[in-house]
Design a protein around this motif. Structure first.
Motif, PDB file in Angstrom:
ATOM      1  N   LYS A 104       3.836 -25.931 -13.675  1.00 32.02           N
ATOM      2  CA  LYS A 104       4.725 -27.044 -13.274  1.00 32.02           C
ATOM      3  C   LYS A 104       5.100 -26.837 -11.811  1.00 32.02           C
ATOM      4  N   ILE A 105       4.853 -27.838 -10.969  1.00 35.91           N
ATOM      5  CA  ILE A 105       5.113 -27.663  -9.534  1.00 35.91           C
ATOM      6  C   ILE A 105       6.213 -28.566  -8.990  1.00 35.91           C
ATOM      7  N   ASP A 106       6.635 -29.587  -9.747  1.00 39.28           N
ATOM      8  CA  ASP A 106       7.668 -30.459  -9.199  1.00 39.28           C
ATOM      9  C   ASP A 106       9.011 -29.731  -9.167  1.00 39.28           C
ATOM     10  N   LYS A 107       9.879 -30.176  -8.274  1.00 40.55           N
ATOM     11  CA  LYS A 107      11.203 -29.561  -8.095  1.00 40.55           C
ATOM     12  C   LYS A 107      12.311 -30.426  -8.691  1.00 40.55           C
ATOM     13  N   GLY A 108      11.947 -31.239  -9.666  1.00 41.14           N
ATOM     14  CA  GLY A 108      12.934 -32.101 -10.303  1.00 41.14           C
ATOM     15  C   GLY A 108      12.887 -33.518  -9.762  1.00 41.14           C
ATOM     16  N   LEU A 109      13.815 -34.342 -10.225  1.00 39.34           N
ATOM     17  CA  LEU A 109      13.792 -35.771  -9.962  1.00 39.34           C
ATOM     18  C   LEU A 109      14.831 -36.195  -8.928  1.00 39.34           C
ATOM     19  N   ALA A 110      14.448 -37.156  -8.102  1.00 42.95           N
ATOM     20  CA  ALA A 110      15.392 -37.785  -7.180  1.00 42.95           C
ATOM     21  C   ALA A 110      16.275 -38.764  -7.962  1.00 42.95           C
ATOM     22  N   ASP A 111      17.292 -39.294  -7.304  1.00 41.72           N
ATOM     23  CA  ASP A 111      18.172 -40.268  -7.949  1.00 41.72           C
ATOM     24  C   ASP A 111      17.396 -41.553  -8.273  1.00 41.72           C
ATOM     25  N   LYS A 112      17.877 -42.266  -9.277  1.00 42.13           N
ATOM     26  CA  LYS A 112      17.202 -43.491  -9.714  1.00 42.13           C
ATOM     27  C   LYS A 112      17.276 -44.576  -8.630  1.00 42.13           C
ATOM     28  N   GLU A 113      16.130 -45.198  -8.377  1.00 39.81           N
ATOM     29  CA  GLU A 113      16.040 -46.298  -7.419  1.00 39.81           C
ATOM     30  C   GLU A 113      14.907 -47.212  -7.864  1.00 39.81           C
ATOM     31  N   PRO A 123       8.784 -28.562  -0.473  1.00 34.75           N
ATOM     32  CA  PRO A 123       8.396 -27.772   0.707  1.00 34.75           C
ATOM     33  C   PRO A 123       7.585 -26.545   0.303  1.00 34.75           C
ATOM     34  N   GLY A 124       6.569 -26.241   1.096  1.00 37.97           N
ATOM     35  CA  GLY A 124       5.750 -25.051   0.829  1.00 37.97           C
ATOM     36  C   GLY A 124       4.775 -25.205  -0.314  1.00 37.97           C
ATOM     37  N   ILE A 125       4.469 -26.453  -0.694  1.00 37.40           N
ATOM     38  CA  ILE A 125       3.622 -26.660  -1.873  1.00 37.40           C
ATOM     39  C   ILE A 125       2.204 -26.101  -1.687  1.00 37.40           C
ATOM     40  N   GLU A 126       1.654 -26.233  -0.471  1.00 37.60           N
ATOM     41  CA  GLU A 126       0.286 -25.722  -0.250  1.00 37.60           C
ATOM     42  C   GLU A 126       0.214 -24.216  -0.479  1.00 37.60           C
ATOM     43  N   ASP A 127       1.234 -23.482  -0.007  1.00 37.23           N
ATOM     44  CA  ASP A 127       1.258 -22.027  -0.195  1.00 37.23           C
ATOM     45  C   ASP A 127       1.367 -21.663  -1.677  1.00 37.23           C
ATOM     46  N   LEU A 128       2.212 -22.417  -2.409  1.00 34.13           N
ATOM     47  CA  LEU A 128       2.371 -22.151  -3.841  1.00 34.13           C
ATOM     48  C   LEU A 128       1.063 -22.392  -4.592  1.00 34.13           C
ATOM     49  N   LEU A 129       0.367 -23.474  -4.266  1.00 27.60           N
ATOM     50  CA  LEU A 129      -0.898 -23.805  -4.947  1.00 27.60           C
ATOM     51  C   LEU A 129      -1.954 -22.728  -4.668  1.00 27.60           C
ATOM     52  N   LYS A 130      -2.012 -22.273  -3.410  1.00 23.38           N
ATOM     53  CA  LYS A 130      -2.978 -21.226  -3.039  1.00 23.38           C
ATOM     54  C   LYS A 130      -2.695 -19.941  -3.826  1.00 23.38           C
ATOM     55  N   GLU A 131      -1.421 -19.579  -3.881  1.00 25.18           N
ATOM     56  CA  GLU A 131      -1.029 -18.364  -4.614  1.00 25.18           C
ATOM     57  C   GLU A 131      -1.302 -18.514  -6.108  1.00 25.18           C
ATOM     58  N   ALA A 132      -0.985 -19.690  -6.659  1.00 21.86           N
ATOM     59  CA  ALA A 132      -1.182 -19.922  -8.091  1.00 21.86           C
ATOM     60  C   ALA A 132      -2.644 -19.738  -8.479  1.00 21.86           C
ATOM     61  N   LYS A 133      -3.533 -20.272  -7.657  1.00 21.75           N
ATOM     62  CA  LYS A 133      -4.965 -20.185  -7.966  1.00 21.75           C
ATOM     63  C   LYS A 133      -5.512 -18.781  -7.713  1.00 21.75           C
TER      64      LYS A 133
END
Length: 297
Positions: A104-113, A123-133
Motif C-alpha cells: 500500500k503506497i497511498d498516504k490516506g485521503l484528502a478532504d471531500k471535494e 513525497p518521495g514515492i519514487e524512492d519508496l518504489l525503488k526500495e520496495a522492488k
C-alpha cells in the motif's frame, strides 16, 4: 521465467484471492479493536504497530494462508519493513507461502471535494518504489481513493490521479492496483459505477503495450458490470473490495461477479481474536479463507 513474470502469471491466471493486510494510521486502532485488543493495551504508535504486526504474523503463518487459496497479500509499509521468523515479510510471503506481495503506497485521503476524496500527496514515492522492488521483492502496489457521489468531474479527477500514479509505479517495474472505491452507502452508487467504468476504459485504451495494471473496485450494483474491464489486454486482474459488507454478504455479492476475485480486509479477519487459542483462531480464519476463495472462483 523471472520471479516477476512468475508472480504476474499467478496473479492473472491463478485461482484464489488477495488478502488485504494493509490497515494503517487511523484504521489500525479499529482493526485492533476488532481483533480484541483495546487501546489501553498499548502505549503509543510503536506499541500499536507492534500489536498489528503480531496479528498479521498470526494470519500469514496460519496453516490455510498459502497459495492454495491466497494468491497475494497487500502490506502496509511498516509490515514490509518488519520480519516473520527473522525473514523480511514480503520475502516470507513469497518463499514460504507462495503468496505474491503488494505494498500500500497511498498516504490516506484528502478532504471531500466534488463528491470524491483524492489521494494525499506522496513525497518521495519514487524512492519508496525503488526500495520496495529492489530491497524487499515487492511485486505491485495498491493506492486508494473514494467516490461518494455520481459526480462526473470528481470521478474523472479520481481516475486521472490514479492512472498518473500508476504510470510512476509501472516505470519503477511494479504493477499498480488502481483502487477508486465507490462508497457502498452512496445514494448514487450505480450511477457512479457507470461513470467510473467509462473513465477507466478511456485510460486503459491509452496505455501502451506492457504497461499493465490491476483494478480494485467495489462490488458493483449491476452484476458483471466490470467484465469488459477484466477482459482488457492491459488488465492483469480485477479484484473486489469488501467495502464494509460482512464476510457472508461480501461473498454472496462477489459470487455473482464472474470476472472479479476478492481483495478483502475486514471480511478476512472477521471474528478473529487475540484471545482465541491457536486451534480456534486457525479454524475460523480457515473458514473465512474458504468462503472468500469459493466466492472468488
Amino acid at each position: 521465467m523471472s520471479v516477476f513474470e512468475e508472480q504476474k502469471t499467478k496473479m492473472s491466471t491463478g485461482q484464489g484471492f488477495i488478502a488485504a493486510l494493509d490497515q494503517s494510521g487511523g484504521s489500525t486502532p479499529k482493526a485492533l479493536l476488532q481483533y480484541g485488543v483495546e487501546e489501553s493495551e498499548y502505549d503509543g504508535e510503536a506499541e500499536m504497530f507492534g500489536e498489528i504486526h503480531k496479528m498479521r504474523t498470526r494470519i500469514i503463518t496460519a496453516p490455510d494462508f498459502t497459495d492454495g487459496k491466497v494468491l497475494g497479500a497487500i502490506l502496509f509499509e511498516r509490515t514490509m519493513r518488519g520480519e516473520i521468523d527473522g525473514i523480511p515479510t514480503a520475502q516470507y510471503l513469497w518463499e514460504k507461502r507462495g503468496v505474491v506481495p503488494f505494498l500500500k503506497i497511498d498516504k490516506g485521503l484528502a478532504d471531500k471535494e466534488n463528491g470524491v476524496q483524492l489521494m494525499k500527496p506522496m513525497p518521495g514515492i519514487e524512492d519508496l518504489l525503488k526500495e520496495a522492488k529492489e530491497s524487499f521483492g515487492i511485486f505491485g502496489t495498491k493506492e486508494r481513493s473514494v467516490i461518494h457521489e455520481a459526480n462526473a468531474e470528481g470521478i474523472k479527477a479520481v481516475v486521472d490521479q490514479q492512472f498518473e500514479l500508476g504510470k510512476t509505479v509501472v516505470a519503477a517495474g511494479l504493477v499498480p492496483i488502481i483502487e477508486p472505491e465507490v462508497d457502498i452507502n452512496s445514494a448514487t452508487k450505480a450511477e457512479a459505477e457507470e461513470i467510473l467504468k467509462a473513465e477507466i476504459a478511456k485510460h486503459l485504451d491509452a496505455l501502451p503495450e506492457g504497461d499493465d495494471v490491476m483494478l480494485k473496485l467495489t462490488i458493483p450494483s449491476v452484476d458483471g458490470l466490470y467484465d469488459e474491464l477484466a477482459d482488457h489486454p492491459r488488465v492483469v486482474r480485477v479484484v473486489a473490495l469488501s467495502g464494509g459488507y460482512s464476510t457472508d454478504v461480501a461473498c454472496e455479492k462477489l459470487a455473482k461477479q464472474p470476472k472479479m476475485i476478492a481483495s478483502f480486509s475486514r471480511a478476512l479477519a472477521e471474528g478473529l481474536s487475540k484471545k482465541q487459542s491457536d486451534g480456534d483462531f486457525n479454524a475460523l480464519l480457515g473458514s473465512n479463507i474458504d468462503k472468500i476463495y469459493q466466492a472468488s472462483l
